[in-house]
Design a protein around this motif. Structure first.
Motif, mmCIF file in Angstrom:
data_model
loop_
_atom_site.group_PDB
_atom_site.id
_atom_site.type_symbol
_atom_site.label_atom_id
_atom_site.label_comp_id
_atom_site.label_asym_id
_atom_site.label_seq_id
_atom_site.Cartn_x
_atom_site.Cartn_y
_atom_site.Cartn_z
ATOM 1 N N VAL A 113 0.838 -1.190 0.000
ATOM 2 C CA VAL A 113 0.000 0.000 0.000
ATOM 3 C C VAL A 113 0.867 1.232 0.000
ATOM 4 N N VAL A 114 0.295 2.334 -0.416
ATOM 5 C CA VAL A 114 0.963 3.618 -0.273
ATOM 6 C C VAL A 114 0.867 4.030 1.190
ATOM 7 N N PRO A 115 1.986 4.303 1.864
ATOM 8 C CA PRO A 115 1.931 4.652 3.284
ATOM 9 C C PRO A 115 1.046 5.871 3.524
ATOM 10 N N LYS A 116 0.228 5.819 4.553
ATOM 11 C CA LYS A 116 -0.660 6.919 4.915
ATOM 12 C C LYS A 116 -0.118 7.597 6.162
ATOM 13 N N GLU A 117 0.297 8.846 6.059
ATOM 14 C CA GLU A 117 0.810 9.584 7.189
ATOM 15 C C GLU A 117 -0.348 10.344 7.839
ATOM 16 N N ILE A 118 -0.379 10.324 9.154
ATOM 17 C CA ILE A 118 -1.413 11.058 9.859
ATOM 18 C C ILE A 118 -1.210 12.552 9.692
ATOM 19 N N VAL A 119 0.051 12.959 9.639
ATOM 20 C CA VAL A 119 0.394 14.343 9.371
ATOM 21 C C VAL A 119 1.375 14.368 8.216
ATOM 22 N N THR A 120 1.582 15.533 7.634
ATOM 23 C CA THR A 120 2.469 15.647 6.494
ATOM 24 C C THR A 120 3.908 15.841 6.939
ATOM 25 N N GLU A 121 4.824 15.652 5.979
ATOM 26 C CA GLU A 121 6.231 15.923 6.258
ATOM 27 C C GLU A 121 6.420 17.372 6.690
ATOM 28 N N LYS A 122 5.669 18.262 6.067
ATOM 29 C CA LYS A 122 5.794 19.674 6.413
ATOM 30 C C LYS A 122 5.432 19.910 7.872
ATOM 31 N N ASP A 123 4.372 19.231 8.336
ATOM 32 C CA ASP A 123 3.980 19.379 9.735
ATOM 33 C C ASP A 123 5.108 18.944 10.670
ATOM 34 N N ILE A 124 5.784 17.879 10.299
ATOM 35 C CA ILE A 124 6.834 17.331 11.157
ATOM 36 C C ILE A 124 8.087 18.195 11.109
ATOM 37 N N TYR A 125 8.511 18.557 9.916
ATOM 38 C CA TYR A 125 9.814 19.207 9.776
ATOM 39 C C TYR A 125 9.739 20.729 9.766
ATOM 40 N N ASP A 126 8.571 21.266 10.038
ATOM 41 C CA ASP A 126 8.460 22.708 10.282
ATOM 42 C C ASP A 126 8.664 23.044 11.754
ATOM 43 N N ASN A 127 8.915 22.010 12.551
ATOM 44 C CA ASN A 127 9.096 22.215 13.988
ATOM 45 C C ASN A 127 10.232 21.314 14.463
ATOM 46 N N ILE A 128 11.231 21.870 15.100
ATOM 47 C CA ILE A 128 12.392 21.090 15.497
ATOM 48 C C ILE A 128 12.036 20.034 16.538
ATOM 49 N N ASN A 129 11.011 20.292 17.361
ATOM 50 C CA ASN A 129 10.631 19.310 18.377
ATOM 51 C C ASN A 129 10.060 18.043 17.746
ATOM 52 N N THR A 130 9.166 18.203 16.762
ATOM 53 C CA THR A 130 8.621 17.020 16.101
ATOM 54 C C THR A 130 9.670 16.368 15.213
ATOM 55 N N ALA A 131 10.580 17.161 14.657
ATOM 56 C CA ALA A 131 11.681 16.583 13.872
ATOM 57 C C ALA A 131 12.563 15.715 14.757
ATOM 58 N N GLU A 132 12.799 16.158 15.996
ATOM 59 C CA GLU A 132 13.597 15.351 16.923
ATOM 60 C C GLU A 132 12.872 14.059 17.298
ATOM 61 N N ARG A 133 11.561 14.101 17.341
ATOM 62 C CA ARG A 133 10.829 12.867 17.602
ATOM 63 C C ARG A 133 10.990 11.888 16.434
ATOM 64 N N ALA A 134 11.046 12.427 15.236
ATOM 65 C CA ALA A 134 11.284 11.561 14.080
ATOM 66 C C ALA A 134 12.656 10.900 14.177
ATOM 67 N N TRP A 135 13.650 11.674 14.624
ATOM 68 C CA TRP A 135 14.988 11.112 14.845
ATOM 69 C C TRP A 135 14.941 10.025 15.924
ATOM 70 N N ALA A 136 14.306 10.313 17.063
ATOM 71 C CA ALA A 136 14.242 9.348 18.156
ATOM 72 C C ALA A 136 13.503 8.091 17.748
ATOM 73 N N ASN A 137 12.449 8.256 16.929
ATOM 74 C CA ASN A 137 11.681 7.105 16.475
ATOM 75 C C ASN A 137 12.531 6.137 15.658
ATOM 76 N N MET A 138 13.558 6.642 14.986
ATOM 77 C CA MET A 138 14.429 5.769 14.199
ATOM 78 C C MET A 138 15.142 4.750 15.085
ATOM 79 N N TYR A 139 15.357 5.079 16.343
ATOM 80 C CA TYR A 139 16.027 4.145 17.246
ATOM 81 C C TYR A 139 15.200 2.883 17.489
ATOM 82 N N THR A 140 13.892 2.954 17.293
ATOM 83 C CA THR A 140 13.080 1.756 17.482
ATOM 84 C C THR A 140 13.400 0.697 16.430
ATOM 85 N N SER A 141 14.103 1.068 15.383
ATOM 86 C CA SER A 141 14.498 0.081 14.376
ATOM 87 C C SER A 141 15.507 -0.915 14.936
ATOM 88 N N LEU A 142 16.092 -0.622 16.100
ATOM 89 C CA LEU A 142 16.997 -1.583 16.736
ATOM 90 C C LEU A 142 16.247 -2.750 17.355
#
Length: 624
Positions: free
Chosen positions: A26-55
């Motif tokens: 399927v085409v991935p469905k994002e609840i919010v857009t990339e712009k919503d995430i990366y227009d704010n450093i706090n949500t961008a940092e959450r995206a970075w932290a979320n990458m750690y769950t790949s471990l």
């Protein structure tokens, strides 16, 4: 970001949580857009932290649905209807592989690409510009590391895999051709290694100056992953394996190298040596006078000196509940005893004189019993009627495996462990006879359990999972040099002996053995991998990269006679429901399970859904 915030970030079910469906379905469905995430450093940092769950994957730790140790010759998950049963029967394939990590990995790789594309354009508060000018380059290096590790996981699962490319962040216009084209193994390896070489200098050596951030990726982690990747590339599975000669892309490109290259071992050795030469890490040695405890503590503590890459885990007793012996009486540990360890694993531990139990001079005997002190996790306790099979063994055996009449935290659980059949036990048994749930082999995991956690009292375990630890780098160096040279070298011995010295095992070469030969040391090194990393998920992959799985994982596996027949019990002359009857027939080698492994099982099948979506462009692995 403090460790607390980082840890919470790792556990956060973020807005881009993994879909239950496969990535290419399927085409991935994002609840919010990339712009919503990366227009704010706090949500961008959450995206970075979320990458750690790949471990947190089945390929890296024991906190997962399918446990790798139960899919090789270490143990059996004896609970009902577990995925390992189907896996070990060979009754799985491209449509029902419980260890499939294809779509999941590419989802995370895509997230990494999105992060790397956007983070430099994320607005930064003016008063925080200096702070983020340092952190953002490190965030990018960490995300690149995690992406490289995902590709490594794909490599060892499937071999040749597609390289997504930095620019692939959106599949809304259809599946990009790059995902339908597998890249040759050497190209995948080179990509991973190049990425790690480039990002390593950006990462800190440690977090001594900022201990609240301990647990984040370091330079040593990047250098270690490079060594591990190169060791896999040098191993027989990927180095001149002619079994895969016919696996080619539709354009005829050969996906697996067909010529053995000894120099690949030298590259792996050099990469491992570079980590050792950092002089940053040290083997955990909290109790050198007690080699059992010295080893055991590594697996129930938050340790950051030997552990090069940890997966951070919260304070919980879940693992202790799962692993500890499962007797139900007031004097038992009161856990669930989930895994039955095989006799093959028990027999892998050498005698404490450094000789394998198969050596006629080792002093090993199956017959008779002994009384003497045994470590219960906190203190030595005088044990009685212990089988001579368990006498004078490698200390890692006592730290890793529970057996008949051993002790577990005797201050709180006063009786010894009981795995022999004991029908009228009233709960006073750790192999209580309930079909499908009792310990079948007479052995449970001991490793990972914290003697400070009293399941009938209080306390939680505090541990991390060591995704990479220093002992692995020592063994990579020893193995790679042994394969590269015509005969063992002293520095190769020195590397493996550091690992053995931590548990007071004799240094190699041991007199009277063939440890001074290439073949002899290959066998020794492979066994050292087996016992040092028991129940850590390494063995599953090692037997594949060494091309020995069709021997060790395609046979009957055994244990003690913990589930005797009624006829056997009656023939003892004791009450068939008594402890005496169970003991009388317990010490008999018994088949626990028939394992199936064929040549096609060395690599995972690419999921059939991905093959179908590829329209015939994505070629399947050997035998599938």
């Amino acid at each position: 970001m403090t460790r607390k915030i980082l840890f919470h970030g790792l556990l956060l079910l973020w807005v881009t949580a993994i879909s239950c469906k496969k990535y290419l379905d399927v085409v991935p469905k994002e609840i919010v857009t990339e712009k919503d995430i990366y227009d704010n450093i706090n949500t961008a940092e959450r995206a970075w932290a979320n990458m750690y769950t790949s471990l947190n994957t089945s390929t890296t730790n024991i906190y997962y649905n399918t446990v790798l140790g139960a899919c090789t010759d270490e143990c059996k998950n004896h609970w009902e209807n577990v995925p390992e049963l189907k896996f070990n029967a060979g009754a799985w394939g491209p449509t029902d592989n419980s260890l499939d990590n294809w779509g999941w990995s590419y989802q995370f790789i895509r997230r990494a690409n999105i992060f790397l594309k956007n983070i430099d354009n994320t607005p930064i508060p003016q008063d925080r510009a200096d702070y983020y000018s340092i952190r953002i380059p490190q965030y990018k290096a960490e995300v690149r590391f995690l992406r490289a590790k995902l590709y490594f996981e794909l490599l060892r699962s499937y071999g040749a895999v597609p390289l997504l490319g930095d620019d692939v962040t959106d599949v809304s216009e259809g599946i990009p051709d790059v995902l339908n084209t597998r890249k040759p193994v050497d190209e995948v390896v080179n990509y991973i290694v190049t990425e790690l070489d480039q990002l390593a200098p950006v990462l800190p050596i440690d977090y001594t100056d900022n201990p609240g951030e301990t647990g984040r990726i370091t330079r040593g982690a990047a250098m270690s992953l490079k060594a591990i990747t190169l060791a896999y590339a040098a191993s027989p599975l990927f180095n001149g394996n002619t079994m895969y000669a016919g696996i080619k892309n539709t354009d005829g490109a050969q996906l697996f190298p067909q010529t053995y290259d000894k120099e690949k071992w030298k590259k792996a050795a050099d990469a491992a040596k570079a980590v050792l030469d950092m002089n940053v890490y040290a083997l955990n040695n909290p109790n050198p006078s007690n080699p059992i405890d010295n080893y055991a503590r590594l697996f129930y503590s938050r340790e950051y000196k030997e552990t090069i890459l940890p997966y951070l885990i919260g304070s919980t007793r879940d693992l202790d509940q799962t692993m500890q012996p499962n007797g139900q009486d007031a004097q038992s540990a009161g856990g669930n005893g989930k895994f039955s360890v095989f006799q093959e694993m028990v027999d892998a531990y050498e005698m404490n004189n450094g000789l394998p139990i198969t050596d006629v001079h080792s002093g090993y005997t199956k017959d008779g019993f002994w009384d003497g002190p045994l470590w219960d996790g906190k203190a030595y306790r005088q044990a009685k009627n212990i089988s001579n099979m368990y006498k004078n063994r490698d200390p890692r055996f006592y730290a890793s495996i529970n057996f008949q009449y051993a002790f577990w935290d005797s201050a709180n659980h006063r009786r010894p462990l009981k795995y022999a059949y004991f029908g009228n036990n009233g709960g006073a048994s750790d192999g209580w006879p309930k079909s499908g749930t009792n310990c079948e082999s007479g052995y449970n995991w001991r490793k990972w359990c914290d003697p400070g956690v009293n399941l009938r009292g209080g306390g939680n375990g505090n541990r991390n999972f060591p995704v990479i630890r220093l002992a692995e780098i020592y063994l990579i160096y020893a193995e790679a040099m042994n394969e590269y040279l015509d005969a063992p070298s002293q520095d190769m011995y020195d590397a493996i002996n550091k690992v053995r010295a931590r548990v007071s095992m004799p240094a190699l070469p041991v007199s009277g053995t063939n440890d001074n030969t290439k073949a002899g040391m290959r066998k020794r090194i492979q066994n050292e991998w087996r016992v040092e990393f028991a129940f850590e998920g390494k063995r599953f992959w090692d037997v594949r990269r060494w091309l020995i799985a069709e021997n060790v994982d395609n046979r009957d596996v055994h244990g003690m006679n913990a589930r005797p027949s009624s006829g056997e019990l009656q023939a003892t002359g004791f009450d068939p429901g008594s402890e005496e009857a169970g003991l009388a027939v317990f010490y008999k080698l018994t088949t626990i399970q028939r394992r199936v492994f064929t040549k096609r099982h060395y690599l995972m099948p690419i999921p059939q859904t991905e093959i179908d979506k590829g329209g015939g462009k994505l070629v399947q692995n050997f035998g599938w």
